[in-house]
Structures are given as structure tokens and as C-alpha cells.
Design an enzyme around this catalytic site. Structure first.
Site, PDB file in Angstrom:
ATOM      1  N   GLN A   1       1.208  -1.107  -0.206  1.00 13.20           N
ATOM      2  CA  GLN A   1      -0.467   0.180   0.134  1.00 13.20           C
ATOM      3  C   GLN A   1       1.554   1.196  -0.319  1.00 13.20           C
ATOM      4  OE1 GLN A   1      -2.266  -1.710   3.258  1.00 13.20           O
ATOM      5  NE2 GLN A   1      -4.044  -0.778   2.183  1.00 13.20           N
TER       6      GLN A   1
ATOM      7  N   ASP B   1       2.256   0.304  -8.384  1.00 11.04           N
ATOM      8  CA  ASP B   1       3.148   0.598  -8.957  1.00 11.04           C
ATOM      9  C   ASP B   1       3.729   1.577  -7.733  1.00 11.04           C
ATOM     10  OD1 ASP B   1       2.774  -1.376 -10.223  1.00 11.04           O
ATOM     11  OD2 ASP B   1       2.758   0.128 -12.226  1.00 11.04           O
TER      12      ASP B   1
ATOM     13  N   ARG C   1       3.545   1.001  13.087  1.00 12.89           N
ATOM     14  CA  ARG C   1       3.205  -1.072  12.303  1.00 12.89           C
ATOM     15  C   ARG C   1       3.603  -0.819  10.425  1.00 12.89           C
ATOM     16  NH1 ARG C   1      -2.360  -4.424  11.560  1.00 12.89           N
ATOM     17  NH2 ARG C   1      -1.023  -5.688  10.506  1.00 12.89           N
TER      18      ARG C   1
ATOM     19  N   HIS D   1       0.966  -9.404   4.903  1.00  9.45           N
ATOM     20  CA  HIS D   1      -0.042  -8.124   4.743  1.00  9.45           C
ATOM     21  C   HIS D   1      -0.739  -8.634   3.106  1.00  9.45           C
ATOM     22  CE1 HIS D   1      -1.866  -4.724   6.580  1.00  9.45           C
ATOM     23  NE2 HIS D   1      -3.134  -4.686   5.362  1.00  9.45           N
TER      24      HIS D   1
ATOM     25  N   ASN E   1      -1.965 -10.886   8.252  1.00 10.60           N
ATOM     26  CA  ASN E   1      -2.339  -9.445   8.628  1.00 10.60           C
ATOM     27  C   ASN E   1      -3.635  -9.790   7.883  1.00 10.60           C
ATOM     28  OD1 ASN E   1      -3.230  -7.370   9.173  1.00 10.60           O
ATOM     29  ND2 ASN E   1      -4.108  -6.761   7.508  1.00 10.60           N
ATOM     30  N   GLU E   2      -5.006 -10.727   8.955  1.00  5.38           N
ATOM     31  CA  GLU E   2      -6.468 -10.660   8.175  1.00  5.38           C
ATOM     32  C   GLU E   2      -6.600 -12.118   7.477  1.00  5.38           C
ATOM     33  OE1 GLU E   2      -7.947  -7.101   6.348  1.00  5.38           O
ATOM     34  OE2 GLU E   2      -7.832  -5.806   8.680  1.00  5.38           O
TER      35      GLU E   2
ATOM     36  N   ASN F   1      -7.961  -6.158  14.554  1.00  5.19           N
ATOM     37  CA  ASN F   1      -8.193  -4.792  13.279  1.00  5.19           C
ATOM     38  C   ASN F   1      -9.959  -4.273  13.574  1.00  5.19           C
ATOM     39  OD1 ASN F   1      -5.496  -5.218  12.819  1.00  5.19           O
ATOM     40  ND2 ASN F   1      -6.398  -5.374  11.005  1.00  5.19           N
TER      41      ASN F   1
ATOM     42  N   TYR G   1     -12.963  -2.077  12.625  1.00  3.94           N
ATOM     43  CA  TYR G   1     -13.777  -0.849  11.843  1.00  3.94           C
ATOM     44  C   TYR G   1     -14.942  -0.386  11.740  1.00  3.94           C
ATOM     45  CZ  TYR G   1      -8.883  -0.510   9.726  1.00  3.94           C
ATOM     46  OH  TYR G   1      -7.445  -0.506   8.983  1.00  3.94           O
TER      47      TYR G   1
ATOM     48  N   GLU H   1      -4.987  -2.541  14.109  1.00  9.19           N
ATOM     49  CA  GLU H   1      -6.173  -1.091  13.074  1.00  9.19           C
ATOM     50  C   GLU H   1      -7.116  -1.262  13.786  1.00  9.19           C
ATOM     51  OE1 GLU H   1      -6.208  -2.022   9.535  1.00  9.19           O
ATOM     52  OE2 GLU H   1      -4.373  -3.707   9.351  1.00  9.19           O
TER      53      GLU H   1
HETATM   54  C1  GBH Z   1      -8.051  -3.551   7.038  1.00 13.79           C
HETATM   55  O1  GBH Z   1      -8.566  -4.430   6.535  1.00 13.79           O
HETATM   56  C2  GBH Z   1      -6.123  -3.884   5.646  1.00 13.79           C
HETATM   57  O2  GBH Z   1      -5.315  -3.985   7.189  1.00 13.79           O
HETATM   58  C3  GBH Z   1      -5.844  -2.571   5.608  1.00 13.79           C
HETATM   59  O3  GBH Z   1      -4.783  -3.381   4.653  1.00 13.79           O
HETATM   60  C4  GBH Z   1      -7.022  -1.883   4.867  1.00 13.79           C
HETATM   61  O4  GBH Z   1      -5.791  -0.442   4.441  1.00 13.79           O
HETATM   62  C5  GBH Z   1      -7.216  -0.821   5.935  1.00 13.79           C
HETATM   63  O5  GBH Z   1      -8.371  -2.316   6.704  1.00 13.79           O
HETATM   64  C6  GBH Z   1      -8.808  -0.336   5.680  1.00 13.79           C
HETATM   65  O6  GBH Z   1      -9.807  -0.686   4.880  1.00 13.79           O
HETATM   66  O7  GBH Z   1     -14.490  -4.497  -1.664  1.00 13.79           O
HETATM   67  O8  GBH Z   1     -15.692  -6.424  -0.881  1.00 13.79           O
HETATM   68  O9  GBH Z   1     -13.750  -5.958  -1.578  1.00 13.79           O
HETATM   69  C7  GBH Z   1      -9.877  -4.248   5.852  1.00 13.79           C
HETATM   70  C8  GBH Z   1     -10.862  -5.031   5.477  1.00 13.79           C
HETATM   71  C9  GBH Z   1     -10.697  -4.488   3.897  1.00 13.79           C
HETATM   72  C10 GBH Z   1     -12.407  -3.838   4.160  1.00 13.79           C
HETATM   73  C11 GBH Z   1     -10.706  -4.313   2.120  1.00 13.79           C
HETATM   74  C12 GBH Z   1     -12.738  -3.276   2.917  1.00 13.79           C
HETATM   75  C13 GBH Z   1     -13.070  -4.378   0.689  1.00 13.79           C
HETATM   76  C14 GBH Z   1     -13.822  -4.661   0.452  1.00 13.79           C
HETATM   77  N1  GBH Z   1     -11.027  -4.294   4.499  1.00 13.79           N
HETATM   78  N2  GBH Z   1     -12.202  -4.408   1.780  1.00 13.79           N
HETATM   79  S1  GBH Z   1     -14.686  -5.515  -1.079  1.00 13.79           S
END
Ligand code: GBH
Length: 496
Positions: free
Chosen positions: A36, A69, A94, A139, A183-184, A324, A326, A396
Site C-alpha cells: 500500500q 506500482d 507498524r 500483508h 494480517n487478516e 483490527n 473498523y 488497526e
Molecule cells: C484492513 O482491512 C487492512 O488491513 C488494510 O490493509 C486496509 O487498508 C484497511 O483495513 C482499510 O480497509 O470491496 O468487497 O473487496 C480491513 C478490511 C479490506 C475492508 C478490504 C474492505 C474491501 C471489500 N477491508 N475490503 S471488497
């Protein structure tokens, strides 16, 4: 000489009741991940990862057709990132190691001199500023060469990962004391194989996700055991994996049981094998998938079983829980014809549930993001109730906007309200040892490209130098970090 400026920002504060200090040993950090932020996807001997291949093969699957990229160009501009971490007053930063930068063949016969130097320099520069490096090994950027052999669906992946982990521990373990193996897994297994909306873009719903899940548990356990046996005696660090969890609550009283079962799918599949006393898959989920598989005419469950030996091997392989958080969802049983909503439980068809949200939860920018701060406190309590009185590090938490401006009152509000819930959880007796803001700088948000902004710092992606500038939330967060308290005035000043 530092460029100093004083910023006075007003923001809405709740009633300041006092006693809003964090425990003295509580640590604050911020996070990023290699794909990222780093860019430099093909410099030196780095090999392509599955994300490098995926965005080339399926550019239409990234909302703005963009890629990592160049991203934040952190491979070249990491000194600026370290300075930002230092200005924010972070106790830890991190970041993740790109497997393909450190070990281009994917295997330990190639360790890149440039890759080694990059991470050594970053770690040393952080330590010089008194910032602890917290390092994620994986990740989501698997070497493409290993994907070609089946990636996370090949049982050998746990050995490939273990070899990589050993190299990383041996190169950096003298200075890195906190490690996140994976990660996740819920994203790189469930999302990947149930939707194909992340690299490697392979759809294998109800099969690939469970193979990946099992192999991820074994990969983590192997890495933890290698650390425990070979490195802990001399380095005395800690190792865990990060789980992304949506707090789930019943839509109404009739949905209590199905909600608890859903939590076992959401949390238990990636935690029960490691953190529960009995180990293995959550029994309720194992039973449901076995019955469904039978009905589907399969001779074996789609969920691959663990042997007793594997159960014992994986169980207890943690030093803390990494969370993590959200957003949250409500759960009810699906009616005939209900479509299981979008992310996160597209594979939840094995449970026949319908996920939704309460009307009062405000929506952040991106489709999956609803704001429910109490969900964080409740999730922390649930973890304590199920896995015991263990240390929990929040690895996170952060807020998505489409708004690029530096004035981000909604993000300030999000941090404030979630940190309040962390304090309440600590009062409840949950051992929360630290908090990590996602993310320190705007970066490549996977399938959402550069549209979603999560950064405390804004990045100008039009600028070849990727200028970094602090948002109001950076000033707010650094005030909290430096005062170690939520009792920062409704007018705070800070120099960044
Ligand atoms: C985390 O994922 C990640 O660890 C981190 O890299 C990421 O940037 C951050 O949170 C914010 O998203 O469009 O259906 O594919 C948390 C979960 C992963 C939720 C990507 C949304 C896309 C859903 N996120 N996901 S989809």
C-alpha cells in the site's frame, strides 16, 4: 531547522469528565503495509507479488484503475515516514515486509541485499527516534512464484511461510520485538476465494477459503513455534496474528443464537484454533459445514479437518491478541431469496444469514463502512469472555473518507469516539495494551485504489514527490499521544 507551525483546531468534544488518561504503559502507534505504500514494485531483484500480477491482469477490478506500482514511494521516501511517525510522537510504527523484496524467489536460498538494507535502514531509523518497529510478515503480497504453485491452497505454503518467517526473525529479531505473522486471514482467505475481488483473483467459494484458512492457521503456528524455540530465548519478543473483526449483534431478540454462531464464523475460524482452550475449528461451524457438504453429495466436508496433532500444534501459539476493528453489522436469519450483502461475509452462505446495519449508524465514505464505536468495546469484551484475560493490542482502527482535504473533522470524531470506547473497555477490565491508527499516510486502498483516504497525513498522488501534509486528525492524534489522555482541550495546539 524544523519548520514549525502552530495550528489551532476546534472540534466537537463531548462532556469532558476527567479521568480520561490512558494507563502509563499504554502505547500508541500508526500502521501501513508494504504494497500500500512502498511502490518500487520491480526495483533491484524484487520479484512480482500476487498484487503486482493481479492489477496487471485485472485492472478493471480496481475502482480507479490504479496500482501500487509507485504508491507513496515509501521505498525511496521512508525517511519522511519516519519523521512523520516521530512528529506524531508515536511509540511504535507498524509496517509490513514485502516477502518478494526480502526473498525474491520466495524461498530462503535468495535473500536480497537491497531488501535487507531497506528494512534494516527503516528499523534503525525508527529506533534512533525512539520508535518501536512492529512488523507484519504477511500483508497479502504473496510471491507470484508461490501462487503459481497454488498459493494458500497448497498445504506446503505453511512451510514456505515458516522459512520466510525464520529469515525475518534472524535478520531483524535483535531489534524487532513485536511481530504479526499474518494480517487478516479473513480477507486473504474469505474475501479472496469467495469474491475474487482481491489478488490472486481466484473464485473458489466454499472450498478455497477453507483450505486457505486451515493453511493460514498452520503457517502462523509454525512461525510462532520457530520464534518460540529459536528466537525467544535471546530476543524475548512477542508474536501473534492480526484478526479483522466486525462486531456482530442480533437484529432483534430472536437472532441471539444465530448471531453467536455468526461470530464463530467471523472470529472463531481464525481464533478458536489458536486462542481457545480446546483448539481446532469452532465445533458449531465444523458441524454446519459437514452437514451441508453431505447434502451437496460430497464425501468429505469442504472444511478440511485438523488432525489431533495439528490441533495441539496450533493451540496456544500466541503472546497476545491483535485486533483490527473498523465497523459492525447486525445479524438475522436469511429468508428465502435474501442476498447475503456485500463484504464481509460473502461466504456466509454456509450460515444462511443476512447482515445489515442499524439505521442510526452513520455511513463513512466507502460502501462497507458504518460507524459504531460501541462495537469496539463490545468486541473487546467478547474476546475476553471467550479467550480469557489476554493482552489485546489494537493493530488497526481508522476512518475512510473520499474527501482529500486536510480538514477532516469526521476522522477526528471517529478517533475520539473509538478511543473513548478503548478507555471504557480498559475500565471494564479488558487488558488493552495499545492502539494503532490506520493509517499514517494515505495509501493504496486495494480494490478502492486511491479513492478512499484513511491517512492522518494526506498524500498528493499527483506530485512525483508524493508530498505529505498533516490533516487535522494528525494534530488531534498527536495531542492524544503526547498528553497520553483524551483530555485534550477542545482547542489543541500542536506542531507537526
Ligand atoms: C484492513 O482491512 C487492512 O488491513 C488494510 O490493509 C486496509 O487498508 C484497511 O483495513 C482499510 O480497509 O470491496 O468487497 O473487496 C480491513 C478490511 C479490506 C475492508 C478490504 C474492505 C474491501 C471489500 N477491508 N475490503 S471488497
Amino acid at each position: 531547522m524544523c519548520w514549525l507551525r502552530t495550528v489551532v483546531i476546534s472540534f466537537i468534544v463531548g462532556t469532558v469528565v476527567g479521568g480520561r488518561d490512558f494507563p502509563p504503559d499504554f502505547k500508541f502507534g500508526a500502521a501501513t503495509a508494504a504494497y500500500q505504500v512502498e511502490g518500487a514494485w520491480n526495483v533491484s531483484d524484487k520479484s512480482p507479488s500476487i498484487w503486482d500480477s493481479y492489477i496487471r491482469r485485472y485492472p478493471e477490478r480496481i475502482i480507479d484503475g490504479s496500482s501500487g506500482d509507485v504508491a507513496c514511494d515509501s521505498y525511496n521516501q521512508w525517511r519522511k515516514d519516519v519523521e512523520i511517525a516521530s512528529n506524531l510522537g508515536l511509540h511504535f510504527y507498524r509496517f509490513s515486509i514485502a516477502w518478494t523484496r526480502l526473498m525474491p524467489s520466495g524461498f530462503p536460498n535468495t535473500v536480497s541485499e537491497d531488501g535487507k538494507k531497506f528494512y534494516n535502514d527503516l528499523i534503525d531509523a525508527l529506533l534512533e527516534k525512539g520508535i518501536e518497529p512492529v512488523v507484519t510478515l504477511y500483508h497479502w503480497d504473496l510471491p507470484q512464484s508461490l501462487q503459481d504453485l497454488g498459493g494458500w491452497t497448497n498445504p506446503l505454503v505453511s512451510d514456505w511461510f515458516a522459512d520466510y518467517a525464520r529469515i525475518a526473525f534472524s535478520l531483524f529479531g535483535d531489534r524487532v520485538k513485536t511481530w504479526i505473522t499474518l494480517n487478516e486471514p479473513i480477507i486473504f482467505c474469505e474475501i479472496v476465494y469467495n469474491t475474487a475481488m482481491h489478488a490472486p483473483g481466484i473464485l473458489s467459494a466454499g472450498v478455497g477459503n477453507y483450505l486457505c484458512n486451515k493453511h493460514a492457521m498452520l503457517a502462523h503456528a509454525k512461525a510462532w513455534r520457530i520464534y518460540d524455540e529459536e528466537f525467544r530465548p535471546k530476543y524475548n519478543g512477542k508474536v501473534s496474528l492480526s484478526n479483522q473483526i466486525l462486531w456482530l449483534e442480533p437484529e432483534n431478540e430472536n437472532d441471539v443464537e444465530i448471531t453467536e454462531t455468526s461470530r464463530q464464523l467471523m472470529v472463531g475460524m481464525f481464533s478458536h484454533p489458536i486462542f481457545s482452550k480446546e483448539g481446532g475449528w469452532p465445533p458449531v461451524i465444523e458441524k454446519i459445514i459437514a452437514e451441508k457438504s453431505k447434502k451437496e453429495g460430497l464425501s468429505k466436508s469442504r472444511l478440511p479437518p485438523f488432525t489431533q496433532e495439528e490441533i495441539d500444534f496450533v493451540k496456544g501459539t500466541y503472546d497476545f491478541f491483535a485486533l483490527n476493528y473498523y465497523t459492525s453489522r447486525t445479524v438475522k436469519k436469511a429468508k428465502e431469496g435474501d442476498r447475503i450483502g456485500p463484504w464481509p461475509m460473502n461466504g456466509a452462505s454456509d450460515l444462511d444469514i443476512h447482515l445489515t446495519v442499524r439505521p442510526e449508524w452513520k455511513h463513512a465514505a466507502t460502501s462497507w463502512f458504518y460507524i459504531y464505536p460501541e462495537g469496539l468495546r463490545r468486541q473487546l469484551a467478547w474476546l475476553k469472555e471467550h479467550y480469557g484475560d489476554i493482552e489485546i493490542l489494537i493493530t488497526e482502527n481508522g476512518y475512510a473518507s473520499y474527501d482529500i482535504s486536510e480538514d477532516d473533522p469526521d476522522r477526528v470524531q471517529y478517533y475520539k469516539e473509538h478511543l473513548e470506547q478503548v478507555l471504557l473497555a480498559i475500565e471494564d477490565g479488558v487488558k488493552v495494551s495499545g492502539y494503532t491508527a490506520w493509517t499514517m499516510i494515505d495509501n493504496f486502498e486495494w480494490s478502492d485504489g486511491y479513492r478512499s483516504k484513511f491517512g492522518l497525513y494526506k498524500i498528493d498522488f499527483e506530485d512525483p514527490l508524493r508530498k505529505r501534509s498533516p490533516r487535522a486528525s494528525a494534530h488531534y492524534y498527536s495531542s492524544v499521544v503526547k498528553s497520553h489522555s483524551l483530555d485534550v482541550d477542545n482547542k489543541f495546539t500542536d506542531e507537526l
